[in-house]
Write a protein that holds these residues in place. Structure first.
Motif, PDB file in Angstrom:
ATOM      1  N   GLY A  99     -24.806 -13.993 -89.063  1.00 38.12           N
ATOM      2  CA  GLY A  99     -25.700 -13.768 -88.092  1.00 38.12           C
ATOM      3  C   GLY A  99     -26.985 -13.401 -88.351  1.00 38.12           C
ATOM      4  O   GLY A  99     -27.989 -13.622 -87.825  1.00 38.12           O
ATOM      5  N   ALA A 100     -27.163 -12.477 -89.494  1.00 43.82           N
ATOM      6  CA  ALA A 100     -28.434 -11.968 -89.963  1.00 43.82           C
ATOM      7  C   ALA A 100     -29.269 -13.102 -90.319  1.00 43.82           C
ATOM      8  O   ALA A 100     -30.341 -13.402 -89.979  1.00 43.82           O
ATOM      9  CB  ALA A 100     -28.230 -10.876 -90.936  1.00 43.82           C
ATOM     10  N   SER A 101     -28.714 -14.074 -91.006  1.00 40.33           N
ATOM     11  CA  SER A 101     -29.367 -15.323 -91.376  1.00 40.33           C
ATOM     12  C   SER A 101     -29.924 -16.215 -90.490  1.00 40.33           C
ATOM     13  O   SER A 101     -30.941 -16.657 -90.304  1.00 40.33           O
ATOM     14  CB  SER A 101     -28.757 -16.152 -92.488  1.00 40.33           C
ATOM     15  N   MET A 102     -28.804 -16.498 -89.646  1.00 38.94           N
ATOM     16  CA  MET A 102     -29.058 -17.263 -88.148  1.00 38.94           C
ATOM     17  C   MET A 102     -30.227 -16.448 -87.498  1.00 38.94           C
ATOM     18  O   MET A 102     -31.198 -17.463 -86.828  1.00 38.94           O
ATOM     19  CB  MET A 102     -27.935 -17.305 -87.507  1.00 38.94           C
ATOM     20  N   PHE A 103     -30.332 -15.033 -87.369  1.00 35.33           N
ATOM     21  CA  PHE A 103     -31.258 -14.553 -86.446  1.00 35.33           C
ATOM     22  C   PHE A 103     -32.501 -14.519 -87.215  1.00 35.33           C
ATOM     23  O   PHE A 103     -33.627 -14.833 -86.509  1.00 35.33           O
ATOM     24  CB  PHE A 103     -30.843 -12.920 -86.650  1.00 35.33           C
ATOM     25  N   PHE A 104     -32.802 -14.703 -88.410  1.00 36.63           N
ATOM     26  CA  PHE A 104     -34.018 -15.000 -89.195  1.00 36.63           C
ATOM     27  C   PHE A 104     -34.518 -16.367 -88.981  1.00 36.63           C
ATOM     28  O   PHE A 104     -35.783 -16.504 -88.973  1.00 36.63           O
ATOM     29  CB  PHE A 104     -34.014 -14.448 -90.608  1.00 36.63           C
ATOM     30  N   ILE A 105     -33.517 -17.238 -89.156  1.00 38.22           N
ATOM     31  CA  ILE A 105     -33.933 -18.625 -88.885  1.00 38.22           C
ATOM     32  C   ILE A 105     -34.494 -18.782 -87.692  1.00 38.22           C
ATOM     33  O   ILE A 105     -35.597 -19.443 -87.407  1.00 38.22           O
ATOM     34  CB  ILE A 105     -32.696 -19.494 -88.837  1.00 38.22           C
ATOM     35  N   GLY A 106     -33.921 -18.360 -86.455  1.00 39.43           N
ATOM     36  CA  GLY A 106     -34.516 -18.225 -85.101  1.00 39.43           C
ATOM     37  C   GLY A 106     -35.833 -17.621 -84.966  1.00 39.43           C
ATOM     38  O   GLY A 106     -36.635 -18.267 -84.525  1.00 39.43           O
ATOM     39  N   LEU A 107     -35.857 -16.514 -85.837  1.00 39.55           N
ATOM     40  CA  LEU A 107     -37.010 -15.452 -85.755  1.00 39.55           C
ATOM     41  C   LEU A 107     -38.386 -16.513 -86.388  1.00 39.55           C
ATOM     42  O   LEU A 107     -39.490 -16.389 -85.753  1.00 39.55           O
ATOM     43  CB  LEU A 107     -36.727 -14.342 -86.328  1.00 39.55           C
TER      44      LEU A 107
END
Length: 417
Positions: A99-107
């Protein structure tokens, strides 16, 4: 640009509550009838996706904290216990870690969309600055979370990054000792990082609330960069954009689930499955992928203090983008040269990320320095020059005309020369 609430309570209890705390009316005006430009595309759905991911990270993080032990001799084993013995612990950990990686992809998509369409320009400078604060808090939260498994890469990553503060003249050693809670990364460091990793997401929620508030004052930007002039240029948030955001979120969750269930360790590092050992240094220390461009900038400067300044400068320079790019035209759709240099910048950032993942030797060092130089030239030289001399395309007369492909303004664009 806030919409007027048409919320009417349907029973006596709701009327009583609304007359004393009109939170339902506020939600109705903010997320139901709030007018949005009718031409928003799917790049605008990442704001809602990020809100979902933030809530998801907090929920899974709280569950994991119930089983985690923030003690240097027990932390690694407690993570293994979560994976093996806690019911669905493996799912909670993989969902949270990926989820941390997904969050930064979205960010990063959210930030690049703002840069491409000029969402940082007046009257949205405060909105941009609040978004930048969210980015900084997210980077700090993710870094501290990466330390918690207490594997080899966690331990040595924490040692390398926190040691950078020692390069600050006069106060550097004192700051580093304070961060560590001693004279090396140890149990006190782990406790501090765990406490801050648990606290910072709730601070992010608070800043996100301010970010949404700041968005609701001028309203959303749009692909044309033209402000809505009448009701025909806008649509209510519900059902038009809730359905669009819901569809985009569903597609993104499929992508997210693919990582969680099929390649959960793809974005991590194998050395983190080895318990932290202060006496054995990994052959190649690398941070998580979302830090790699800045890590490459850090390594490209021969001086430790110079690298420290360049790395943090590369992050902070994004915050002052509204004052570096002063063009009256917001959207890259009507700025041909800006559009070209925007994509060059994206390629530069991606290549910096790749260089950051490689050992600092041979051609990687030279390439890193050239890419770092362009990174700063883009912000400090190219954008100001484009603001003054770039020829631009004529703007549509309104958002509705842009959507329908009708007439354009007869006069030249404001920034053309």
């Amino acid at each position: 640009m806030s919409g007027e609430s048409t919320y009417v309570p349907k029973n006596a209890v709701a009327k009583w509550f609304e007359s004393r705390l009109p939170v339902l009316g506020l939600a109705h005006s903010s997320f139901v009838v709030f007018p949005n430009p009718r031409n928003l595309n799917y790049w605008w759905t990442f704001g809602g996706i990020l809100a979902f991911l933030l809530i998801s990270q907090i929920i899974t993080g709280v569950v994991l904290a119930m089983h985690y032990t923030p003690e240097s001799t027990l932390a690694f084993d407690s993570v293994e216990r979560i994976m093996r013995d806690v019911n669905f612990g493996w799912l909670m950990r993989y969902w949270h870690a990926n989820g941390a990686s997904m969050f930064f992809i979205g960010l990063y998509v959210h930030i690049l969309r703002g840069m491409y369409y000029g969402s940082y320009k007046a009257p949205r400078e405060v909105l941009w600055l609040l978004g930048f604060i969210i980015y900084l808090l997210s980077m700090a939260t993710a870094f501290m979370g990466y330390v918690l498994p207490w594997g080899q890469m966690s331990f040595w990553g924490a040692t390398v990054i926190t040691s950078l503060f020692s390069a600050i003249p006069v106060v550097g050693d004192a700051i580093t000792t304070w961060l560590w809670g001693g004279y090396s990364v140890d149990n006190a460091t782990l406790n501090r990082f765990f406490a801050l990793h648990y606290l910072l997401p709730f601070m992010i929620v608070g800043v996100v609330g301010l970010h949404i508030w700041a968005l609701h004052v001028p309203g959303s930007n749009n692909p044309t960069g033209i402000e809505p002039e009448s009701a025909k240029d806008t649509l209510p948030f519900h059902p038009y954009f809730t359905v669009k955001d819901g569809f985009a979120l569903t597609v993104f969750l499929i992508f997210y689930a693919w990582f969680v269930f099929y390649i959960p360790n793809y974005l991590g590092h194998a050395d983190n499955y080895i318990e932290a050992n202060p006496l054995v240094t990994p052959p190649h220390i690398v941070p998580e992928w979302y830090y790699l461009p800045f890590y490459a900038i850090l390594r490209s400067i021969p001086s430790k203090f110079g690298g420290f300044l360049a790395m943090f400068g590369a992050v902070l320079i994004v915050a002052v983008l509204p004052w570096l790019d002063t063009s009256k035209i917001k959207s890259a759709v009507y700025r041909p040269l800006f559009r070209i240099f925007f994509w060059i910048f994206v390629v530069d950032a991606v290549l910096l990320g790749y260089i950051g993942s490689q050992p600092p030797e041979g051609g990687a060092v030279i390439a890193g320095r050239l890419l770092t130089a362009y990174y700063f030239i883009h912000f400090l030289v190219i954008l100001p020059l484009l603001s003054r001399f770039e020829p631009t395309r004529p703007l549509p007369a309104s958002i509705s005309d842009a959507v329908l492909g009708d007439s354009v303004k007869a006069e030249p664009a404001l920034a053309s020369h």
